[in-house]
Design an enzyme around this catalytic site. Structure first.
Site, PDB file in Angstrom:
ATOM      1  N   LYS A 241       0.851  -1.201   0.000  1.00  0.00           N
ATOM      2  CA  LYS A 241       0.000   0.000   0.000  1.00  0.00           C
ATOM      3  C   LYS A 241       0.878   1.240   0.000  1.00  0.00           C
ATOM      4  O   LYS A 241       1.888   1.300   0.730  1.00  0.00           O
ATOM      5  CB  LYS A 241      -0.911  -0.010   1.241  1.00  0.00           C
ATOM      6  CG  LYS A 241      -1.883   1.172   1.279  1.00  0.00           C
ATOM      7  CD  LYS A 241      -2.782   1.113   2.516  1.00  0.00           C
ATOM      8  CE  LYS A 241      -3.747   2.301   2.552  1.00  0.00           C
ATOM      9  NZ  LYS A 241      -4.595   2.308   3.763  1.00  0.00           N
TER      10      LYS A 241
ATOM     11  N   SER B 115      -9.529   2.572   3.024  1.00  0.00           N
ATOM     12  CA  SER B 115      -8.672   3.237   2.074  1.00  0.00           C
ATOM     13  C   SER B 115      -7.727   2.312   1.311  1.00  0.00           C
ATOM     14  O   SER B 115      -7.164   2.718   0.298  1.00  0.00           O
ATOM     15  CB  SER B 115      -7.824   4.283   2.812  1.00  0.00           C
ATOM     16  OG  SER B 115      -7.016   3.667   3.775  1.00  0.00           O
TER      17      SER B 115
ATOM     18  N   SER C 171      -9.735   0.405   7.266  1.00  0.00           N
ATOM     19  CA  SER C 171      -9.178   0.431   5.908  1.00  0.00           C
ATOM     20  C   SER C 171      -8.605  -0.881   5.392  1.00  0.00           C
ATOM     21  O   SER C 171      -8.276  -0.970   4.206  1.00  0.00           O
ATOM     22  CB  SER C 171      -8.091   1.489   5.806  1.00  0.00           C
ATOM     23  OG  SER C 171      -8.673   2.745   5.625  1.00  0.00           O
TER      24      SER C 171
HETATM   25  N1  GLN Z   1     -12.667   5.372   6.560  1.00  0.00           N
HETATM   26  C1  GLN Z   1     -11.989   5.754   7.758  1.00  0.00           C
HETATM   27  C2  GLN Z   1     -11.438   7.153   7.604  1.00  0.00           C
HETATM   28  O1  GLN Z   1     -11.660   7.723   6.608  1.00  0.00           O
HETATM   29  C3  GLN Z   1     -10.889   4.767   8.072  1.00  0.00           C
HETATM   30  C4  GLN Z   1      -9.738   4.906   7.185  1.00  0.00           C
HETATM   31  C5  GLN Z   1      -8.579   4.031   7.603  1.00  0.00           C
HETATM   32  O2  GLN Z   1      -8.735   3.040   8.290  1.00  0.00           O
HETATM   33  N2  GLN Z   1      -7.391   4.452   7.218  1.00  0.00           N
HETATM   34  O3  GLN Z   1     -10.808   7.669   8.464  1.00  0.00           O
END
Ligand code: GLN
Length: 496
Positions: free
Chosen positions: A89, A164, A188
């Protein structure tokens, strides 16, 4: 030979490499061929690294060859994942390969060092085919916040892969690579795993080093992995986890060495089912599939019982104060001076303003403003301070529940993958995708997402298992027993 990585497990790939049925170069080339064929419509990568991959593959092949010539003990000493293609990632640093974090501001940032979690995988022998797409700074639930364009869900190209870590999840689901890394601050890893029909582990906070992970919410961030099955995720997790003195929140525990057996017996396992995770408004098919999966665990000998996590409803507001607050502090360093994009100007303040204005996207700016507000004098106690207190209550909910049960089973997200663009104008609707995944990060406990069925549109449904701190093994073993007796994890999308 006609090598088809899309039909093979990681164990089969590693066995084939060891037996010299094929080389890592051949395996890597087969993955690169799939990437080149499907990537234009999936867009799983921000940076494609075929030369690096082939160099690493050749090195792996050299080591396999040498071990065959040497004495038998040389074969035993080979790194466990030698020659296995993966994606990383694009929020995890890999030395000398650009790391954008899905942001324009880091478009040309090339880190001089490698994240510990990635280094451990490299030491285990992996081959890196690229840096995968992500919402900007991992802020999002759909990968639509990437400055490099969204990733498409391989089950339905009109839909999001989740986020994400959507690039990693979509790539593994499409079998472009057998495994990929992710990061999970509020879901994410687990939510994209669910939307893409694969298995994803968010380890306990402190279990995998955050060194070299570009910080989002430092008290919430964890690094984990995706693969088709729990058995395969285990192979990666065993390598990635372990104490790292370069991360002050890394826990000084012995690295896990989880060995999964062929046993499907879950006798004695107590599975907690929290009422608070089956809410009005969720997609009925998600509830049906998750309840059927819990029934399957019971059929294997587990005992399901209700459990209560009474502060669950506060997780969303608490997370959306704490995560932006930490983000606003962490992202202060992208000022046009120290990193990445710089918009030249007359005064220093102008450089800051213009560089951040031009380099950061709308969602990141929203988070920085929310976080700065929550931390500002006069509001700190009312917002940030209160959120920290409620966070403690959420953590205590879990500690109490785990006195009675070994794992907690629930949905990963209230619905299956939504359409691209469906939530982009409504941040709250986007944040609601995270209701079931945020609590684990606030409490620091591990969470595993794995496929348990499909909805009427043919989109995958995920179930989440959460466990006590450092009990990743319980989650992986439970999901493994489930996967030994069911076939959802073997389903792959039919690609165009
Ligand atoms: N969707 C959540 C956010 O926008 C979690 C994102 C993540 O785990 N990096 O913060």
């Amino acid at each position: 030979m006609n090598l088809t990585p899309e039909t093979m497990t990681i164990a089969e790939m590693l066995a084939g490499l060891r037996r010299a049925d094929f080389t890592s170069r051949e395996l890597t080339q087969a993955c690169l061929a799939r990437i080149e064929r499907f990537e234009p419509r999936l867009h799983t990568l921000i940076t494609y690294t075929p030369e690096l991959a082939l160099r690493q593959a050749d090195e792996a092949d050299r080591r396999y060859r040498e071990s065959r010539q040497g004495d038998p003990s040389a074969a035993l000493a080979l790194p466990p994942l030698l020659g296995l293609p993966v994606m990383i990632k694009d929020v995890l640093c890999l030395a000398d390969v650009r790391c954008t974090c899905g942001s324009k501001i880091l478009e040309n940032f090339v880190p001089p060092y490698t994240a510990t979690a990635v280094q451990r995988l490299l030491d285990a022998g992996v081959v890196v085919v690229g840096k995968s797409n992500t919402d900007e700074y991992a802020m999002g639930s759909s990968t639509e916040n990437s400055a490099y364009g969204p990733t498409h869900n391989p089950w339905d190209l009109e839909r999001v892969p989740g986020g994400s870590s959507g690039g990693s999840a979509a790539a593994v689901a499409a079998r472009l690579v057998p495994a990929a890394t992710g990061s999970d601050t509020g879901g994410s890893i687990r939510q994209p795993a669910a939307y893409c029909g694969i298995t994803g582990l968010k380890p306990t906070y402190g279990r995998v080093s955050r060194y070299g992970l570009v910080a989002y919410g430092s008290s919430l961030d964890s690094v984990g992995a995706f693969a088709a099955s729990a058995a395969e995720v285990t192979l990666l997790f065993n390598q990635m986890a372990g104490y790292d003195p370069r991360d002050s929140t890394s826990c000084n525990l012995r690295a896990p060495n989880i060995q999964l057996s062929r046993s499907t017996d879950l006798k004695g396992l107590r599975v907690g089912v929290p009422d608070e995770y089956f809410i009005a408004g969720m997609q009925p098919e998600v509830e049906t599939a998750v309840r059927a999966a819990i029934a399957q665990l019971e059929a294997l000998g587990a005992v399901a019982q209700p459990v209560s996590l009474p502060h669950t409803e506060y997780a969303l507001p608490v997370y959306y104060l704490i995560a932006p607050a930490e983000a606003s502090a962490n992202l202060a360093r992208y000022d046009g001076v120290r990193f990445g994009l710089r918009e030249p100007s007359q005064s220093l303040w102008d450089v800051f303003n213009k560089s951040r204005g031009a380099g950061l996207g709308a969602e990141v700016k929203r988070r920085i403003m929310l976080g700065t507000y929550a931390l500002s004098a006069g509001y700190y106690d009312a917002y940030y301070g209160q959120a920290q207190k409620v966070r403690t209550l959420i953590r205590q909910d879990f500690l109490k529940a785990f006195q009675d049960v070994d794992v907690i089973a629930c949905p990963v997200a209230p619905s299956t993958a939504f359409r691209l663009g469906e939530h982009t104008d409504d941040p709250l609707a986007m944040y609601l995708e995270d209701v079931f995944t945020l609590p684990a990060n606030l409490a620091g406990v591990p969470g595993l997402s794995f496929p348990v069925g499909f909805d009427g549109r043919g989109l995958p449904i995920g179930m989440q298992l959460m466990g006590p701190h450092f009990k990743e093994e319980a989650l992986l073993k439970t999901a493994h027993a489930y996967q030994l007796t069911t076939g959802w994890h073997k389903r792959a999308p039919e690609l165009f």
